[in-house]
Design a protein around this motif. Sequence first.
Motif, PDB file in Angstrom:
ATOM      1  N   GLU A  34       0.902  -1.266   0.151  1.00 47.63           N
ATOM      2  CA  GLU A  34       0.142   0.135  -0.070  1.00 47.63           C
ATOM      3  C   GLU A  34       0.938   1.353   0.040  1.00 47.63           C
ATOM      4  O   GLU A  34       0.572   2.068  -0.607  1.00 47.63           O
ATOM      5  N   SER A  35       1.898   1.280   0.922  1.00 47.33           N
ATOM      6  CA  SER A  35       2.980   2.366   0.813  1.00 47.33           C
ATOM      7  C   SER A  35       3.585   2.485  -0.440  1.00 47.33           C
ATOM      8  O   SER A  35       3.712   3.558  -0.868  1.00 47.33           O
ATOM      9  N   TYR A  36       3.981   1.385  -1.086  1.00 48.49           N
ATOM     10  CA  TYR A  36       4.598   1.511  -2.245  1.00 48.49           C
ATOM     11  C   TYR A  36       3.476   1.945  -3.529  1.00 48.49           C
ATOM     12  O   TYR A  36       3.928   3.010  -4.390  1.00 48.49           O
ATOM     13  N   TYR A  87       1.117   3.990  -3.025  1.00 47.53           N
ATOM     14  CA  TYR A  87       1.116   5.700  -2.748  1.00 47.53           C
ATOM     15  C   TYR A  87       2.193   6.156  -3.224  1.00 47.53           C
ATOM     16  O   TYR A  87       2.006   7.353  -3.965  1.00 47.53           O
TER      17      TYR A  87
END
Length: 220
Positions: free
Chosen positions: A2-4, A6
Amino acid sequence: WESYGYAQGMAQMGGQDYGAHLANLQTRLDGATDPAEYNAILSEGRSEYMRKYNRLNPALLNKHMFPQMRQAEARVAAGWTAQRTKRIQEERLESSNQNLSIGLRGGNIEETVQNYMTDVGGTHGSKAAREGLVRQTELLIKGGGISQGAAERLLNTQVQAADGSGLVSIRDIVPGLSNYKQWFIDRDTKQYNNDRNAEKIETQQYVDQFNAAAKNSTGT
């Protein structure tokens, strides 16, 4: 992941929005007079834009952001280069027109014409050179900027024909100047009449002042 995702989306958005950032720099970029100044302004603007993305993974930036940034910069640079080239050509043409006028007024007819045709022809093409020569010839002769003898030499000066077939005189490519001798006569006649009228006015002013002085001296 999810961080990637974003971070990837942020990089992509950064690439898309860079064009708008450059648009805000457009006035400053347009004012740059040479490539060094242009690149300095661009580098400053790029560094300012990158501050909010400097924590993203360089690999993400290189893949999703930098290509769009390079494309945006290339578009802006192409426009600036075209404008600069046009500006330089216009400045050179203006300088050539001024040199032509100065040379013709100074009596250096043949050399001045050939220099003009070479300079302007080399940057703007032979058609533009002939058109500019015609305009300057008309302005000088119609405006009385040169003597009748200089005008005759100018009209007899030869330049390359439009079709490249050989040499033709300026007289042949400026047919509207066939009555140029009458223009000199009209100009001289007008100047003569203006001078005579000025003399009459000056004389009348003197007579009026004399009469007024004589009247005051007699006390009547």
